[in-house]
Motif scaffolding. Structure first.
Motif, PDB file in Angstrom:
ATOM      1  N   MET A 176      32.778  36.139  26.275  1.00 10.83           N
ATOM      2  CA  MET A 176      33.160  37.040  27.536  1.00 10.83           C
ATOM      3  C   MET A 176      33.216  36.500  28.775  1.00 10.83           C
ATOM      4  SD  MET A 176      31.531  38.746  24.644  1.00 10.83           S
ATOM      5  CE  MET A 176      30.040  39.388  25.246  1.00 10.83           C
ATOM      6  N   VAL A 177      34.068  37.034  29.751  1.00 12.95           N
ATOM      7  CA  VAL A 177      33.782  36.338  31.101  1.00 12.95           C
ATOM      8  C   VAL A 177      33.843  37.422  32.244  1.00 12.95           C
ATOM      9  CG1 VAL A 177      34.958  35.034  32.866  1.00 12.95           C
ATOM     10  CG2 VAL A 177      35.154  34.196  30.380  1.00 12.95           C
ATOM     11  N   ASP A 178      32.752  37.714  33.065  1.00 13.48           N
ATOM     12  CA  ASP A 178      32.861  38.477  34.146  1.00 13.48           C
ATOM     13  C   ASP A 178      32.994  37.831  35.423  1.00 13.48           C
ATOM     14  OD1 ASP A 178      32.162  40.317  36.078  1.00 13.48           O
ATOM     15  OD2 ASP A 178      29.998  40.709  35.408  1.00 13.48           O
ATOM     16  N   VAL A 179      34.168  38.335  35.955  1.00 14.71           N
ATOM     17  CA  VAL A 179      34.445  37.503  37.260  1.00 14.71           C
ATOM     18  C   VAL A 179      34.447  38.069  38.555  1.00 14.71           C
ATOM     19  CG1 VAL A 179      36.317  36.092  36.088  1.00 14.71           C
ATOM     20  CG2 VAL A 179      36.967  38.049  37.040  1.00 14.71           C
ATOM     21  N   ASN A 180      33.715  39.376  38.414  1.00 10.81           N
ATOM     22  CA  ASN A 180      33.185  40.074  39.779  1.00 10.81           C
ATOM     23  C   ASN A 180      34.265  40.316  40.864  1.00 10.81           C
ATOM     24  OD1 ASN A 180      30.376  38.509  38.981  1.00 10.81           O
ATOM     25  ND2 ASN A 180      30.444  40.579  38.974  1.00 10.81           N
ATOM     26  N   CYS A 181      35.428  40.947  40.287  1.00  7.85           N
ATOM     27  CA  CYS A 181      36.360  41.231  41.362  1.00  7.85           C
ATOM     28  C   CYS A 181      37.123  40.405  42.214  1.00  7.85           C
ATOM     29  CB  CYS A 181      36.138  42.565  42.016  1.00  7.85           C
ATOM     30  SG  CYS A 181      35.390  43.737  40.982  1.00  7.85           S
ATOM     31  N   PRO A 182      37.370  39.214  41.836  1.00 10.79           N
ATOM     32  CA  PRO A 182      38.024  37.983  42.896  1.00 10.79           C
ATOM     33  C   PRO A 182      39.462  37.964  43.154  1.00 10.79           C
ATOM     34  CG  PRO A 182      37.843  36.984  40.696  1.00 10.79           C
ATOM     35  CD  PRO A 182      37.474  38.456  40.632  1.00 10.79           C
ATOM     36  N   TRP A 183      40.208  38.519  42.441  1.00 10.02           N
ATOM     37  CA  TRP A 183      41.498  38.400  42.483  1.00 10.02           C
ATOM     38  C   TRP A 183      42.414  39.473  42.699  1.00 10.02           C
ATOM     39  CZ3 TRP A 183      40.512  36.303  37.009  1.00 10.02           C
ATOM     40  CH2 TRP A 183      39.706  35.385  36.856  1.00 10.02           C
ATOM     41  N   SER A 184      43.866  39.344  43.422  1.00  5.93           N
ATOM     42  CA  SER A 184      44.693  40.006  43.567  1.00  5.93           C
ATOM     43  C   SER A 184      45.282  40.421  42.215  1.00  5.93           C
ATOM     44  CB  SER A 184      45.808  39.750  44.461  1.00  5.93           C
ATOM     45  OG  SER A 184      46.645  38.509  44.050  1.00  5.93           O
ATOM     46  N   ARG A 185      46.181  41.542  42.336  1.00  2.00           N
ATOM     47  CA  ARG A 185      47.115  41.661  41.015  1.00  2.00           C
ATOM     48  C   ARG A 185      47.643  40.395  40.478  1.00  2.00           C
ATOM     49  NH1 ARG A 185      50.055  47.642  41.679  1.00  2.00           N
ATOM     50  NH2 ARG A 185      47.965  48.772  42.275  1.00  2.00           N
ATOM     51  N   GLU A 186      48.384  39.711  41.387  1.00  2.00           N
ATOM     52  CA  GLU A 186      49.203  38.669  41.240  1.00  2.00           C
ATOM     53  C   GLU A 186      48.505  37.398  40.489  1.00  2.00           C
ATOM     54  OE1 GLU A 186      49.427  40.281  43.727  1.00  2.00           O
ATOM     55  OE2 GLU A 186      51.445  41.364  43.553  1.00  2.00           O
ATOM     56  N   GLN A 187      47.347  37.263  41.089  1.00  2.00           N
ATOM     57  CA  GLN A 187      46.552  36.193  40.617  1.00  2.00           C
ATOM     58  C   GLN A 187      45.757  36.417  39.518  1.00  2.00           C
ATOM     59  OE1 GLN A 187      43.858  36.489  44.164  1.00  2.00           O
ATOM     60  NE2 GLN A 187      44.739  34.436  45.134  1.00  2.00           N
ATOM     61  N   ALA A 188      45.341  37.756  39.107  1.00  2.00           N
ATOM     62  CA  ALA A 188      44.829  38.275  38.041  1.00  2.00           C
ATOM     63  C   ALA A 188      45.797  37.862  36.910  1.00  2.00           C
ATOM     64  CB  ALA A 188      44.267  39.466  37.885  1.00  2.00           C
ATOM     65  N   ASN A 189      47.109  38.199  37.049  1.00  2.00           N
ATOM     66  CA  ASN A 189      48.056  37.958  36.195  1.00  2.00           C
ATOM     67  C   ASN A 189      48.166  36.594  35.467  1.00  2.00           C
ATOM     68  OD1 ASN A 189      49.935  39.680  33.914  1.00  2.00           O
ATOM     69  ND2 ASN A 189      51.215  38.230  35.299  1.00  2.00           N
ATOM     70  N   ALA A 190      48.262  35.832  36.534  1.00  2.00           N
ATOM     71  CA  ALA A 190      48.660  34.306  36.332  1.00  2.00           C
ATOM     72  C   ALA A 190      47.350  33.725  35.714  1.00  2.00           C
ATOM     73  CB  ALA A 190      48.794  33.677  37.658  1.00  2.00           C
ATOM     74  N   ILE A 191      46.163  34.204  36.101  1.00  2.00           N
ATOM     75  CA  ILE A 191      44.959  33.394  35.307  1.00  2.00           C
ATOM     76  C   ILE A 191      44.825  34.124  33.892  1.00  2.00           C
ATOM     77  CG2 ILE A 191      42.323  32.978  35.370  1.00  2.00           C
ATOM     78  CD1 ILE A 191      42.961  33.077  38.475  1.00  2.00           C
ATOM     79  N   ALA A 192      45.015  35.341  33.940  1.00  2.00           N
ATOM     80  CA  ALA A 192      44.870  35.931  32.461  1.00  2.00           C
ATOM     81  C   ALA A 192      46.073  35.247  31.557  1.00  2.00           C
ATOM     82  CB  ALA A 192      45.070  37.496  32.412  1.00  2.00           C
ATOM     83  N   SER A 193      46.940  34.754  31.988  1.00  2.00           N
ATOM     84  CA  SER A 193      47.994  34.259  31.087  1.00  2.00           C
ATOM     85  C   SER A 193      47.322  32.786  30.494  1.00  2.00           C
ATOM     86  CB  SER A 193      49.313  33.879  31.847  1.00  2.00           C
ATOM     87  OG  SER A 193      49.891  35.173  32.225  1.00  2.00           O
ATOM     88  N   GLU A 194      46.650  32.122  31.604  1.00  2.00           N
ATOM     89  CA  GLU A 194      46.096  30.975  31.282  1.00  2.00           C
ATOM     90  C   GLU A 194      44.859  31.125  30.224  1.00  2.00           C
ATOM     91  OE1 GLU A 194      45.015  27.851  34.060  1.00  2.00           O
ATOM     92  OE2 GLU A 194      45.916  28.916  35.718  1.00  2.00           O
TER      93      GLU A 194
END
Length: 385
Positions: free
Chosen positions: A200-218
């Motif tokens: 699991m990964v806890d990233v502590n709320c760093p990204w915008s919606r757009e950034q989160a979507n792009a990184i989640a795809s990776e």
């Protein structure tokens, strides 16, 4: 039987995370930060006129002085001379009275954290009155707990991350959580572990919606157990619900506004895994309400627990009431001293049959690592630093 005194002890215990020293010492308030060298906790002891003691823990880490002042000036005076509850329902009624009396100071934050500590202490007292461990008092069918390792951050150093997760796995952990934010570091951990080990990964709320979507795809090919709090701000429930469509399981809940905040989280369809944090959400009473809400909304619950005091013990008892596959989070670090020397340190362990929380803090550790101590009773406030 009444509450005659409340004692508040703030301690900090150095720890070893077995990592290289960071290149720079950044200013941070995150307990998983590479620059942190000791972990704080804020313990509350509720004392009755018969001399029975109940222990609680309030959230705060490096902001503990703020929660401490809430305990001294607002929350403890409310509870002094109150009759000790003799049932779960009476605890719930007393806590609701306290919340209503203090709601103008915020439904979350330091006052809520302070109330969480009092609630845990009242449950500890209830167990001691009834001579039952809390896991039994809450109706758990078993007392066996399995921990999962919550690693500190290694600064997105992929090589270091890989080495550390291999160490944790060698110690017997079958599930691990990172606090890294770069896909390469997360992928390095996945590659270093057998496929049957949950990551699991806890990233502590760093990204915008757009950034989160792009990184989640990776991250999707890594088949993570969950991605925790990916979006800023943490209460962007609509953004979380949209991100869920990406296919990566999402976890959140540590930072919602008390247990009622989970209603909004669930109704928004924002998470796959709910993470109430007992020393933040309102104590055991509030956590149990979240468990019931999660059952209604069919959401999995895995409590948050980056603690080492009474909140950690309360979490263990709460986890015992959940399905057998739910593991308990613990900070994967080596403390210089153990606050609860009799608590087993193995990955899998059994909670004992002692009443209440089941374990008492070591007086020597409370003394040797103390930052401050306050007693509130009918004579007023006594401080010692």
């Amino acid at each position: 039987m009444k509450i005659t005194a409340i004692e508040i002890t703030r301690i900090a215990i150095p720890f070893d995370a077995h990592r290289r020293q960071p290149d720079a010492q950044e200013t941070t308030y995150n307990a998983a930060s590479p620059s942190l060298k000791r972990m704080e906790t804020l313990l509350v002891k509720v004392i009755t006129e018969d001399g029975i003691e109940g222990w609680g823990e309030a959230f705060g880490h490096l902001s503990n002085p703020v929660t401490e002042q809430s305990l001294i000036n607002l929350v403890s005076p409310f509870f002094l001379q109150r009759t000790i509850p003799t049932s779960q329902q009476q605890i719930a009624e007393l806590m609701q009275s306290a919340e209503q009396a203090l709601h103008a100071f915020g439904r979350s934050g330091p006052v809520r954290y302070a109330l969480s500590a009092l609630d845990i202490a009242l449950w500890d007292l209830l167990g001691k009155q009834q001579q039952k461990p809390l896991w039994q008092l809450m109706g758990a069918a078993h007392n066996q707990i399995e921990r999962y390792a919550s690693l500190v951050s290694y600064g997105n150093d992929a090589k270091e991350v890989a080495a550390q997760v291999q160490r944790a796995h060698a110690e017997g952990y079958r599930a691990l959580k990172l606090h890294e934010t770069h896909p390469d570091a997360i992928a390095a951990a996945r590659d270093a572990l057998p496929p049957n080990v949950d990551l699991m990964v806890d990233v502590n709320c760093p990204w915008s919606r757009e950034q989160a979507n792009a990184i989640a795809s990776e991250l999707r090919p890594l088949q993570l157990g969950w991605l925790e709090e990916p979006i800023w701000p943490p209460d962007d429930f609509l953004g979380l619900s949209q991100l869920r469509e990406n296919g990566v399981p999402l976890a959140a809940g540590e930072n919602v506004d008390g247990d009622f905040g989970f209603v909004n989280l669930f109704e928004s369809g924002a998470v796959d895994i709910a993470q109430p944090s007992v020393a933040k959400v309102g104590g055991i009473t509030a956590a149990l309400r979240v468990f019931e809400l999660a059952r209604q909304y069919r959401v999995k619950v895995v409590p948050h627990c980056f603690y080492f005091g009474a909140g950690m013990l309360a979490t263990a008892h709460l986890v015992a009431t959940l399905p057998d596959d739910i593991k308990m989070e613990i900070p994967w670090i080596t403390f210089e001293a153990q606050l609860y020397p009799s608590l087993p340190q193995s990955v899998r362990f059994n909670l004992n049959d002692a009443p209440g929380l089941g374990y008492e803090p070591d007086p020597a550790v409370l003394r040797d690592y103390r930052l401050s101590w306050t007693r509130i009773d009918s004579q007023g406030v006594k401080n010692h630093v």
